[in-house]
Design a protein around this motif. Sequence first.
Motif, mmCIF file in Angstrom:
data_model
loop_
_atom_site.group_PDB
_atom_site.id
_atom_site.type_symbol
_atom_site.label_atom_id
_atom_site.label_comp_id
_atom_site.label_asym_id
_atom_site.label_seq_id
_atom_site.Cartn_x
_atom_site.Cartn_y
_atom_site.Cartn_z
ATOM 1 N N UNK A 7 0.844 -1.200 0.000
ATOM 2 C CA UNK A 7 0.000 0.000 0.000
ATOM 3 C C UNK A 7 0.879 1.251 0.000
ATOM 4 N N UNK A 8 0.316 2.325 -0.531
ATOM 5 C CA UNK A 8 1.003 3.616 -0.445
ATOM 6 C C UNK A 8 1.062 4.033 1.021
ATOM 7 N N UNK A 55 10.345 12.924 -2.130
ATOM 8 C CA UNK A 55 9.010 12.425 -1.812
ATOM 9 C C UNK A 55 8.009 12.835 -2.895
ATOM 10 N N UNK A 56 6.866 12.185 -2.871
ATOM 11 C CA UNK A 56 5.782 12.471 -3.810
ATOM 12 C C UNK A 56 4.725 13.321 -3.118
ATOM 13 N N UNK A 57 4.285 14.387 -3.793
ATOM 14 C CA UNK A 57 3.243 15.235 -3.224
ATOM 15 C C UNK A 57 1.934 14.455 -3.085
ATOM 16 N N UNK A 58 1.303 14.594 -1.922
ATOM 17 C CA UNK A 58 0.038 13.910 -1.660
ATOM 18 C C UNK A 58 -1.164 14.777 -2.005
ATOM 19 N N UNK A 71 8.810 -0.769 -3.505
ATOM 20 C CA UNK A 71 9.139 0.423 -2.726
ATOM 21 C C UNK A 71 8.699 1.686 -3.450
ATOM 22 N N UNK A 72 8.832 1.702 -4.768
ATOM 23 C CA UNK A 72 8.359 2.867 -5.523
ATOM 24 C C UNK A 72 6.834 3.004 -5.406
ATOM 25 N N UNK A 97 4.877 6.099 -6.211
ATOM 26 C CA UNK A 97 5.441 6.163 -7.561
ATOM 27 C C UNK A 97 5.203 4.831 -8.262
ATOM 28 N N UNK A 98 3.953 4.515 -8.592
ATOM 29 C CA UNK A 98 3.664 3.198 -9.177
ATOM 30 C C UNK A 98 4.308 3.037 -10.538
#
Length: 406
Positions: free
Chosen positions: A16-17, A31-34, A316-317, A322-323
């Motif tokens: 899961x994210x 990091x990826x913006x939520x 992990x991505x 980051x799918x």
Amino acid sequence: MISVEQHLDRILGTVKVIRPFEQGVLDAQGCILAEDVRARGSLPGFTNSAMDGYAVHARDVSSATPESPVVLPVVNDIAAGNTSALSLAQGQTMRIMTGAPMPHGADAVVPVEATDGGVVRVQIRERSVVGQHVRELGEDVEAGSVVLKRGTLVGPGQIALLAAAGVPRLRVVPRPRVVVISTGDELVDVGTTPAFGQIVDSNSLMLTAAVTAVGATPFRVGGIPDDARVLMQTLEGQLVRADAIITTGGVSMGAFDTVKEVLSRVGTMQFDKVAMRPGMPQGFGLLGEEQVPVFTLPGNPVSALVSFHVFVAPALRAMAGRPEPAYPPGYVPAVAAEPFTSVPGKMEFVRVVLEDDRARLAGGQGSHMLGALAAADALAVIPESVSAVQAGDPLECLPLLGREGQ
């Protein structure tokens, strides 16, 4: 025996994210913006000069040429950081520095190179037009506008934009925290001279480096003995800080394969033979109340690193928001520079060196051969149906993390 695709699909269908949380702008790197981020202010925040030169009314210098310069009195100097509100009357000019606020009334900047550089009176030898070398208020970003969209990877350029737009904190999907555990009575730490029958624990260092290279945060736990109680205590102790756990060693069919022995009894762990070479013995499942993903990789170093690239890195991505598409993610095309054989019925990952678009073998392909692994740029992916590759055959290659261009 299951296929590579089946094992990877199970993993990606399970992880899961990670739950987003608020971070300081600098801590959000990688990091990826939520969520979408809006600017709190305009960029530029005021109309300013794009050049060192002279602020003017453009029509005052519309006839200027090198042969017939326009002469104007210099009535003030405006430095970057000036906070005074200034006005420029027609027929006058002010010296102005790059980034300094434009005086009210001025609508162009003449570069200093197009003048004689005067400080009391200046000869302007080049005509200007309205807006020349002027950065207008909000021309880059308007206050309240979305500057970065949800799903954006935060890097140095994004951090600069966020800071300039007045955004000190933001919600992101954090980098996964990954605990790396190596197992085996034979392991000694790096820097220790191995006794007869012992080996240096290179796997945990290698996988820790791989975790870093994929953009996650590693925690290395050095060689754990082949003791079921110690291993279980170690795993339970690490769950508190782990978004994922990687183990290496102890998953095959041997009498002392402790990882398989211990984890087969807990969580949702499942151990399979995967139709691949190297890396056939694989395990995956969830452990603890927080359902932490656990990846159990083989003990041979090449097998462990190949398994990381094929199974762990995509997971992990995905956990970091980051799918990736289904296997093979991120492959590059190449052609074989030489012939070689492959094992039918198994997907083979051959260590290769990429020279332009040609892939040549990096050396010996044994799962213990670190020299060839270190020399390789990529893994050439040979399908199960192929038993021989000829020079010139097209290949799909998975670049190795940390190599040039990654």
